[in-house]
Design a protein around this motif. Structure first.
Motif, short mmCIF file in Angstrom:
data_model
loop_
_atom_site.label_atom_id
_atom_site.label_comp_id
_atom_site.label_asym_id
_atom_site.label_seq_id
_atom_site.Cartn_x
_atom_site.Cartn_y
_atom_site.Cartn_z
N THR A 173 0.25 -4.83 12.39
CA THR A 173 -0.05 -3.48 12.87
C THR A 173 -1.54 -3.29 13.03
N VAL A 174 -2.31 -3.74 12.06
CA VAL A 174 -3.76 -3.69 12.17
C VAL A 174 -4.27 -5.12 12.11
N ASN A 175 -4.89 -5.59 13.19
CA ASN A 175 -5.35 -6.97 13.25
C ASN A 175 -6.79 -6.97 13.72
N GLN A 176 -7.71 -6.77 12.79
CA GLN A 176 -9.12 -6.71 13.16
C GLN A 176 -9.96 -7.81 12.51
N CYS A 177 -9.43 -8.51 11.50
CA CYS A 177 -10.24 -9.55 10.91
C CYS A 177 -9.46 -10.82 10.68
N ARG A 178 -10.17 -11.91 10.73
CA ARG A 178 -9.58 -13.22 10.50
C ARG A 178 -10.48 -13.98 9.55
N ASP A 179 -9.87 -14.73 8.67
CA ASP A 179 -10.59 -15.56 7.75
C ASP A 179 -9.93 -16.91 7.81
N PRO A 195 3.08 2.85 14.19
CA PRO A 195 2.03 1.82 14.21
C PRO A 195 0.67 2.43 13.89
N CYS A 196 -0.19 1.61 13.31
CA CYS A 196 -1.51 2.06 12.88
C CYS A 196 -2.60 1.24 13.56
N GLU A 197 -3.77 1.86 13.67
CA GLU A 197 -4.92 1.18 14.27
C GLU A 197 -6.18 1.53 13.50
N ILE A 198 -7.11 0.57 13.48
CA ILE A 198 -8.44 0.84 12.94
C ILE A 198 -9.18 1.67 13.97
N VAL A 199 -9.84 2.73 13.53
CA VAL A 199 -10.65 3.56 14.41
C VAL A 199 -11.93 2.78 14.69
N VAL A 200 -12.08 2.33 15.90
CA VAL A 200 -13.22 1.49 16.28
C VAL A 200 -14.52 2.26 16.09
N GLY A 229 0.79 -1.22 0.00
CA GLY A 229 0.00 0.00 0.00
C GLY A 229 0.83 1.27 0.00
N GLY A 230 2.15 1.12 0.07
CA GLY A 230 3.02 2.27 -0.02
C GLY A 230 3.51 2.86 1.28
N LEU A 231 3.22 2.21 2.41
CA LEU A 231 3.73 2.74 3.67
C LEU A 231 5.24 2.51 3.75
N PRO A 232 5.97 3.48 4.28
CA PRO A 232 7.43 3.32 4.39
C PRO A 232 7.78 2.37 5.53
N ASP A 239 -2.47 6.41 12.02
CA ASP A 239 -1.22 6.01 12.67
C ASP A 239 -1.13 6.67 14.05
N ALA A 240 -0.06 6.36 14.77
CA ALA A 240 0.10 6.84 16.14
C ALA A 240 0.18 8.36 16.22
N ASN A 241 0.47 9.01 15.08
CA ASN A 241 0.51 10.47 15.04
C ASN A 241 -0.82 11.08 14.62
N GLY A 242 -1.85 10.24 14.43
CA GLY A 242 -3.16 10.72 14.05
C GLY A 242 -3.36 10.95 12.56
N ILE A 243 -2.37 10.52 11.75
CA ILE A 243 -2.47 10.70 10.30
C ILE A 243 -3.32 9.58 9.71
N ASP A 244 -4.27 9.93 8.88
CA ASP A 244 -5.16 8.95 8.25
C ASP A 244 -4.38 8.14 7.23
N ARG A 245 -4.31 6.82 7.44
CA ARG A 245 -3.60 5.90 6.55
C ARG A 245 -4.56 4.94 5.84
#
Length: 114
Positions: free
Chosen positions: A103-109, A53-58, A45-48, A67-73
């Motif tokens: 970094t983002v772990n919200q779904c499992r298949d 670290p990034c999180e899904i906004v619940v 996706g182009g992240l360096p 990301d941890a700095n509040g930047i929308d990724r």
């Protein structure tokens, strides 16, 4: 022999958000019997490397990743997911071995989480 999609960090590629890898001997041993297809949606996706670290906004509708700095990724993660799906389909992978806590772990298949 089958093609297996594998989180690239489990194959020893330093592609995690912190620039590290997490090689797993059990996964590496599969190389003798299968074709392992490395995948890393964040890199696709182009992240360096490294990146915060990034999180899904619940509860966000539509889905947002910051990301941890509040930047929308979100765009990078969606693009990485799209490219990873293309790779998995193009290489005919029917099984995936994924890092259990990316970094983002919200779904499992289907697949194995390590």
């Amino acid at each position: 022999m089958m093609n297996i999609a594998v989180s690239a960090c489990l194959l020893g590629e330093p592609c995690r958000y912190d620039g590290a890898s997490k090689p797993h001997e059990g996964v590496l041993a599969l190389r003798s019997h299968h074709t392992l297809v490395p995948i890393c949606p964040e890199v696709a996706g182009g992240l360096p490397i490294p990146h915060p670290p990034c999180e899904i906004v619940v509860g966000s509708e539509p889905l947002h990743v910051v990301d941890a700095n509040g930047i929308d990724r979100t765009a990078a993660f969606l693009e990485g997911a799209r490219k990873t799906l293309e790779t998995v389909q193009a290489t005919n992978c029917r099984t995936a071995i994924l890092k259990a806590n990316p970094t983002v772990n919200q779904c499992r298949d289907e697949g194995v989480l390590i």
